[in-house]
Structures are given as C-alpha cells and as structure tokens.
Design a protein around this motif. Structure first.
Motif, short mmCIF file in Angstrom:
data_model
loop_
_atom_site.label_atom_id
_atom_site.label_comp_id
_atom_site.label_asym_id
_atom_site.label_seq_id
_atom_site.Cartn_x
_atom_site.Cartn_y
_atom_site.Cartn_z
N LEU A 293 0.84 -1.20 0.00
CA LEU A 293 0.00 0.00 0.00
C LEU A 293 0.87 1.25 0.00
N TYR A 294 1.96 1.22 0.77
CA TYR A 294 2.90 2.34 0.79
C TYR A 294 3.52 2.55 -0.60
N ASP A 295 3.88 1.45 -1.26
CA ASP A 295 4.45 1.55 -2.61
C ASP A 295 3.47 2.20 -3.58
N ILE A 296 2.19 1.84 -3.45
CA ILE A 296 1.17 2.44 -4.31
C ILE A 296 1.08 3.94 -4.06
N LEU A 297 0.99 4.33 -2.80
CA LEU A 297 0.92 5.76 -2.48
C LEU A 297 2.15 6.51 -2.94
N THR B 58 -10.06 -10.38 0.47
CA THR B 58 -11.11 -9.57 1.08
C THR B 58 -10.90 -8.07 0.88
N ILE B 59 -9.70 -7.69 0.49
CA ILE B 59 -9.42 -6.26 0.26
C ILE B 59 -9.98 -5.88 -1.10
N GLU B 60 -10.87 -4.90 -1.08
CA GLU B 60 -11.50 -4.44 -2.31
C GLU B 60 -10.98 -3.05 -2.66
N ILE B 61 -10.44 -2.96 -3.87
CA ILE B 61 -9.94 -1.68 -4.38
C ILE B 61 -10.56 -1.49 -5.76
N THR B 62 -11.19 -0.35 -5.97
CA THR B 62 -11.87 -0.05 -7.22
C THR B 62 -10.91 -0.17 -8.40
N ASN B 63 -11.35 -0.87 -9.43
CA ASN B 63 -10.61 -1.02 -10.69
C ASN B 63 -9.25 -1.67 -10.54
N LEU C 240 -7.95 5.71 -6.34
CA LEU C 240 -7.04 4.72 -5.75
C LEU C 240 -6.31 5.32 -4.55
N GLN C 241 -5.86 6.53 -4.69
CA GLN C 241 -5.13 7.18 -3.59
C GLN C 241 -6.01 7.27 -2.34
N LYS C 242 -7.24 7.70 -2.49
CA LYS C 242 -8.15 7.79 -1.34
C LYS C 242 -8.38 6.43 -0.70
N GLU C 243 -8.64 5.43 -1.53
CA GLU C 243 -8.90 4.09 -1.00
C GLU C 243 -7.69 3.52 -0.27
N LEU D 125 -7.28 2.45 3.64
CA LEU D 125 -6.85 1.11 4.02
C LEU D 125 -5.62 1.14 4.92
N SER D 126 -4.71 2.05 4.62
CA SER D 126 -3.46 2.11 5.38
C SER D 126 -3.57 2.97 6.63
N GLY D 127 -4.72 3.63 6.80
CA GLY D 127 -4.92 4.44 8.00
C GLY D 127 -4.27 5.79 7.94
#
Length: 112
Positions: free
Chosen positions: A9-13, A63-68, A102-105, A109-111
């Motif tokens: 998640l950190y890598d994505i951000l 179980t983790i849902e991320i749009t697109n 994606l950034q918001k989601e 997720l990462s708090g």
C-alpha cells in the motif's frame, strides 16, 4: 493488517505521489504528458509498480477491495508485455480518473 500488504500500500501511495510530482513544473494536461517522452515513461513505470503491488495484494488477501484493481493490473501487464501497443490515452485516463480514487482508498486502508 499484514506487514507485506502495508508495504505494498505504501508503494502504491509513493508511486501516485511521484506521478503527481511530474506535473509540478508542467501543466497536468494530456498535451504536456503526450509531448514529453520522459514523463510518459516515468508514469508508465509507476503504473507498473502500482499494478504489481495491487496484484500482490489481491493474491495475498481476497477480502481487500480496491476499485478497478483488476483493470490497473491488466494495464501493468500491457505496459510490460505489450509495450509496443501501450495507449497514451488510456494511461492518461488512469492518471486523471483512477489514481485519485485509488489514492483515497489506499489511504483509508493504510490508515493515513
């Protein structure tokens, strides 16, 4: 949350923030993106990272849902394996339409 998932998640951000940083000195417009090969390649590389991180997350925790997420992973695969058929318009559409969501989601997720 699993430590590996947190790292992905950190890598994505980080990749989203890096993409945004490319447009600090140039307008965040398609023409600016299209006319700068270095920016296009850098954006594509970051989408590869985002897609790989999403792929790993999806494999590790269904179980983790991320749009697109599936579409972004598919785009990552297209960039890597079909480099000669990458559509600048599609990549730009991801930057403008999907990365803010994606950034918001991911932040939620990462708090962050």
């Amino acid at each position: 949350m699993d430590i590996e998932i947190k790292a992905w998640l950190y890598d994505i951000l980080s990749s989203i923030m890096e993409i945004d940083s490319f447009f600090t000195d140039i307008p965040k417009e398609y023409s600016s993106y299209r006319n700068d090969i270095r920016t296009r390649r850098a954006v594509e590389r970051n989408i590869e990272i985002i897609g790989e991180a999403l792929s790993r997350i999806m494999a590790k925790d269904t179980t983790i849902e991320i749009t697109n997420s599936r579409k972004i992973v598919d785009t990552r695969n297209r960039i890597i394996h079909g480099y000669d058929s990458v559509s600048d318009e599609i990549v730009w559409g991801i930057v403008i339409n999907h990365l803010p969501i994606l950034q918001k989601e991911v932040q939620e997720l990462s708090g962050e």
